[in-house]
Motif scaffolding. Structure first.
Motif, PDB file in Angstrom:
ATOM      1  N   ASP A 128     -45.606  95.178  18.951  1.00  0.00           N
ATOM      2  CA  ASP A 128     -45.705  95.653  17.564  1.00  0.00           C
ATOM      3  C   ASP A 128     -45.808  94.537  16.525  1.00  0.00           C
ATOM      4  OD1 ASP A 128     -42.959  95.264  18.533  1.00  0.00           O
ATOM      5  OD2 ASP A 128     -42.352  95.797  16.494  1.00  0.00           O
ATOM      6  N   LEU A 159     -48.582  94.255  14.049  1.00  0.00           N
ATOM      7  CA  LEU A 159     -48.799  95.523  13.343  1.00  0.00           C
ATOM      8  C   LEU A 159     -47.762  95.741  12.245  1.00  0.00           C
ATOM      9  CD1 LEU A 159     -49.756  97.528  16.523  1.00  0.00           C
ATOM     10  CD2 LEU A 159     -51.305  96.861  14.682  1.00  0.00           C
ATOM     11  N   HIS A 160     -46.814  94.801  12.107  1.00  0.00           N
ATOM     12  CA  HIS A 160     -45.894  94.839  10.977  1.00  0.00           C
ATOM     13  C   HIS A 160     -46.480  94.024   9.817  1.00  0.00           C
ATOM     14  CE1 HIS A 160     -42.647  97.015  12.855  1.00  0.00           C
ATOM     15  NE2 HIS A 160     -42.728  96.253  13.917  1.00  0.00           N
ATOM     16  N   GLY A 202     -38.207  97.402   5.205  1.00  0.00           N
ATOM     17  CA  GLY A 202     -38.873  98.691   5.274  1.00  0.00           C
ATOM     18  C   GLY A 202     -39.990  98.686   6.317  1.00  0.00           C
ATOM     19  N   TYR A 203     -39.630  98.291   7.533  1.00  0.00           N
ATOM     20  CA  TYR A 203     -40.609  98.284   8.627  1.00  0.00           C
ATOM     21  C   TYR A 203     -40.425  99.549   9.455  1.00  0.00           C
ATOM     22  CZ  TYR A 203     -40.835  93.143   8.072  1.00  0.00           C
ATOM     23  OH  TYR A 203     -40.978  91.868   7.613  1.00  0.00           O
ATOM     24  N   PRO A 204     -41.492 100.068  10.049  1.00  0.00           N
ATOM     25  CA  PRO A 204     -41.300 101.144  11.021  1.00  0.00           C
ATOM     26  C   PRO A 204     -40.573 100.631  12.274  1.00  0.00           C
ATOM     27  CG  PRO A 204     -43.611 100.427  10.965  1.00  0.00           C
ATOM     28  CD  PRO A 204     -42.905  99.704   9.857  1.00  0.00           C
ATOM     29  N   PRO A 213     -39.964  99.494  15.900  1.00  0.00           N
ATOM     30  CA  PRO A 213     -40.899  98.892  16.856  1.00  0.00           C
ATOM     31  C   PRO A 213     -41.409  99.910  17.889  1.00  0.00           C
ATOM     32  CG  PRO A 213     -39.022  97.452  16.527  1.00  0.00           C
ATOM     33  CD  PRO A 213     -38.723  98.712  15.773  1.00  0.00           C
ATOM     34  N   VAL A 268     -44.315 102.044  16.586  1.00  0.00           N
ATOM     35  CA  VAL A 268     -45.602 101.420  16.254  1.00  0.00           C
ATOM     36  C   VAL A 268     -46.490 101.536  17.495  1.00  0.00           C
ATOM     37  CG1 VAL A 268     -46.740  99.241  15.688  1.00  0.00           C
ATOM     38  CG2 VAL A 268     -44.591  99.856  14.555  1.00  0.00           C
ATOM     39  N   SER A 320     -48.694 100.386  19.563  1.00  0.00           N
ATOM     40  CA  SER A 320     -49.533  99.228  19.912  1.00  0.00           C
ATOM     41  C   SER A 320     -50.431  99.522  21.116  1.00  0.00           C
ATOM     42  CB  SER A 320     -48.686  97.970  20.115  1.00  0.00           C
ATOM     43  OG  SER A 320     -47.790  98.132  21.160  1.00  0.00           O
ATOM     44  N   SER A 366     -48.979 102.858   6.249  1.00  0.00           N
ATOM     45  CA  SER A 366     -48.103 101.775   6.707  1.00  0.00           C
ATOM     46  C   SER A 366     -46.833 102.292   7.348  1.00  0.00           C
ATOM     47  CB  SER A 366     -47.730 100.865   5.530  1.00  0.00           C
ATOM     48  OG  SER A 366     -48.858 100.132   5.106  1.00  0.00           O
ATOM     49  N   LYS A 367     -46.235 103.313   6.748  1.00  0.00           N
ATOM     50  CA  LYS A 367     -44.932 103.779   7.235  1.00  0.00           C
ATOM     51  C   LYS A 367     -45.070 104.796   8.365  1.00  0.00           C
ATOM     52  CE  LYS A 367     -43.349 101.334   3.831  1.00  0.00           C
ATOM     53  NZ  LYS A 367     -42.742 100.008   4.053  1.00  0.00           N
ATOM     54  N   ALA A 409     -48.883 101.902  11.033  1.00  0.00           N
ATOM     55  CA  ALA A 409     -48.558 100.481  11.174  1.00  0.00           C
ATOM     56  C   ALA A 409     -48.935  99.742   9.904  1.00  0.00           C
ATOM     57  CB  ALA A 409     -49.317  99.870  12.357  1.00  0.00           C
ATOM     58  N   PRO A 410     -47.978  99.028   9.293  1.00  0.00           N
ATOM     59  CA  PRO A 410     -48.271  98.310   8.047  1.00  0.00           C
ATOM     60  C   PRO A 410     -49.331  97.228   8.223  1.00  0.00           C
ATOM     61  CG  PRO A 410     -45.925  98.085   8.651  1.00  0.00           C
ATOM     62  CD  PRO A 410     -46.575  98.884   9.720  1.00  0.00           C
ATOM     63  N   GLY A 411     -49.360  96.586   9.377  1.00  0.00           N
ATOM     64  CA  GLY A 411     -50.274  95.465   9.597  1.00  0.00           C
ATOM     65  C   GLY A 411     -51.740  95.852   9.576  1.00  0.00           C
ATOM     66  N   TYR A 460     -35.987 100.366  11.021  1.00  0.00           N
ATOM     67  CA  TYR A 460     -36.403  99.344  11.985  1.00  0.00           C
ATOM     68  C   TYR A 460     -35.394  99.145  13.114  1.00  0.00           C
ATOM     69  CZ  TYR A 460     -38.041  94.871  13.818  1.00  0.00           C
ATOM     70  OH  TYR A 460     -38.485  93.870  14.636  1.00  0.00           O
TER      71      TYR A 460
END
Lengths: 404, 404
Positions: free
Chosen positions: A62, A65-66, B37-39, B41, B44, B46, B241-242, B245-247, B375
């Motif tokens: 991940d 993707l953050h 404020g990350y989802p 792991p 996400v 991937s 993003s939330k 994936a924010p990235g 997170y």
């Protein structure tokens, strides 16, 4: 129903311009694409990027993707620092900002340096997207003609001297594409490079060196302005769009840290880590110099093919610069308004970009057009130039038969 | 050596502010991340994104790696239009602009609407990145307190009435996160939603509805302001993003076409097609509602875990709002400056964001902190809150033993 919006003062000014993208006509189906500054489909490494993403996500899960956290984001920056060192520019990590392509970089630079009082010096012709960007910020320009050796620095020197004498403001910024210029394909000579650096010092302006094509030289690549810059006057903009893939949106700025910091303040796409980490993953598996050699060999051959087709199919009054790199050939068709010819070319099955879009005063560009040898195949290039020759032939009357 | 740069007038104004990102302390190694404020792991996707890229590039080859041309770029837009319809907002293709995340969207909106004369109304507290963005454009604000039912519209109404009476300018824009707000986790009640829409009409301002967390409700999701907007006063900003994936940097704006057009003029990252096409490829293989259900079930459970740990480990004087969705719990520790406590928390092994960063006047936020349950794992949440409780316990003296 609300009908009237209260826009910012800056935007009200920008509204006076045409909306951006006027130069980008939708292509009819099957039309040969000699218009676009795209890399050749066969040179876009889609298989390698697929593998690069697989390796990236297998190894990092991940992380890319953050918002932050992928070790490959700083790794991309180190790669770009190494490329700059390879071109005689030493830059520390905080003197380089990765952007979403060169366009975001140019916009950010304009944003921190320009306001409605700023004068900008631009080449004439120049990159139309850059003109669109600058015009969002100011109405004041100096335009300097380009010949086969690039920006005519003697003309710039004279303009600056006259302005100083008359008490007019001198430019805050010179925007130049010194190497394999868009649209003319020309390259600034070494003497002129030194001259423009001297003028920047004498008249106290900054230089935005747009080097989007700089790695695509058919022979030796000329010395960067940034490599001659011991006064921190050059803001260098690079891009991987033309040498890897535009869709990845990887550009960068090299400049004085006191400029990089405010640029990064206004870059609100938060570093797009997935693109950056994917690019780093791609780059770690290839030999970049070998990759560049493959590109330049291919583009040199396509350029030669276009040049010989131009000799064969275009009337003798038509002229062009012979590029030493890049993507483009700039063509002059005397006494023809090329924008009036575009629909006929579409009907015939070939696309170009009318020259007027590369000029602030579009009237100056009526007789010109830009062809690109980058995207179309060699066969398509020959066929496209043949079709263009037929269209041009209907407009250019041989001098001896001119009855007007 | 050049030492002095001539910046634009707008940038000289922005320089008066602190540089952005002050709220983002680098975390010591091993520190439990209750700050970001990350989802989660594990949420996400991937593996799915890896497959999405493989499918995309196998099918489309070089197309998504050029500037334009991937059919999945318009496909992403249609998906977003469908999501909006699902939430009672009908939007045509030219009323929606895809951006590089919500931050780019907020910056573009600020850029076209705000100048140094504009007044902006903001919730207090609110999203610190939005404050950073607005402060680049104007110094004039109205701050409206938030309670357990969100923005206090009665206070806003009073402020507006007073300003009108006194002949002061009323706001051009209200920035609000009505649903699962950042940082408070609160949700604007339906009555207040209607009230704020009425006030916008009465006092002629636009509403920027930031809905980054809006799909992450534990129960039914409240009606969007944009769905109540029959006056074209709401500019809606969404984000994947939330929920993905924010990235990948996928956000979007829904607004009157006369606002979307100028927004797109200034979006100079040229649509980042690889990210957009990858996201479309990912979305076409999943059941999005099922995906959301999985997210909200997981986050609801993590939120419950954090709430019960707070009950267990925090002193009784400490209070918080109970969120109905989103990522955050907002905590008040009376008579403690939480920013003074941050280093101790780091030393103990837990991270939070001091409340002051969410206020224009940071003095108002000293007693608050933001925790995120998104997170960290459930175990880490419990451990982290226990560590936080120990740190807080050293600062909060039980009332009866207070010898001051």
């Amino acid at each position: 129903m609300k009908t009237d919006f209260h826009f910012s003062k800056e935007i009200e000014r920008a509204f006076k311009n045409d909306p951006p993208g006027q130069w980008m006509s939708p292509l009819p189906a099957g039309c040969l694409r000699l218009s676009s500054g795209y890399p050749a489909p066969s040179l876009v490494p889609s298989d390698e990027i697929k593998l690069a993403v697989a390796r990236l996500l297998d190894e990092e899960r991940d992380l890319p993707l953050h918002y932050i956290g992928s070790p490959r984001v700083p790794q991309l920056k180190r790669f770009l620092q190494d490329r700059m060192a390879h071109r005689d520019v030493e830059v520390t990590s905080n003197g380089l900002l990765v952007t979403s392509g060169a366009c975001q970089a140019i916009d950010l630079i304009a944003r921190i340096l320009l306001d409605d009082e700023a004068v900008v010096a631009v080449e004439s012709p120049t990159y139309m997207e850059a003109l669109e960007i600058f015009r969002n910020y100011t109405e004041h320009y100096i335009t300097i003609p380009v010949d086969e050796n690039g920006l005519q620095t003697e003309v710039l020197a004279e303009m600056l001297a006259v302005r100083k004498e008359q008490g007019l403001p001198t430019p805050r910024l010179l925007y130049t594409i010194p190497t394999y210029q868009n649209p003319t394909g020309t390259t600034l000579s070494l003497e002129r490079r030194q001259h423009v650096m001297d003028l920047a010092e004498q008249y106290d302006f900054l230089i935005l060196e747009d080097d989007a094509y700089g790695e695509l030289g058919f022979e030796e690549r000329p010395r960067l302005l940034k490599a001659m810059d011991n006064q921190n006057r050059v803001i260098y903009v690079g891009s991987l769009s033309k040498v890897v893939a535009p869709g990845m949106r990887i550009g960068w700025v090299v400049a004085d840290k006191r400029l990089i910091d405010p640029l990064s303040w206004f870059k609100k796409d938060l570093d797009h880590p997935f693109d950056q980490a994917t690019m780093a993953s791609f780059l770690e598996e290839i030999d970049f110099d070998e990759h560049l050699n493959h590109l330049t060999t291919t583009y040199e051959s396509k350029c030669a093919m276009m040049l010989s087709a131009l000799e064969e199919f275009l009337p003798p009054t038509v002229s062009w610069f012979v590029p030493k790199g890049g993507y483009f050939i700039w063509i002059k068709i005397p006494d023809v308004d090329t924008s009036q010819m575009l629909q006929e070319a579409f009907d015939a099955g070939v696309a170009f970009v009318p020259g007027k879009y590369f000029f602030l005063d579009q009237q100056e560009g009526l007789e010109y057009l830009r062809l690109s040898f980058s995207y179309a195949s060699e066969e398509e290039i020959v066929k496209g130039v043949e079709l263009l020759g037929q269209v041009v032939g209907m407009h250019v009357v041989p001098a001896t038969e001119n009855i007007e």
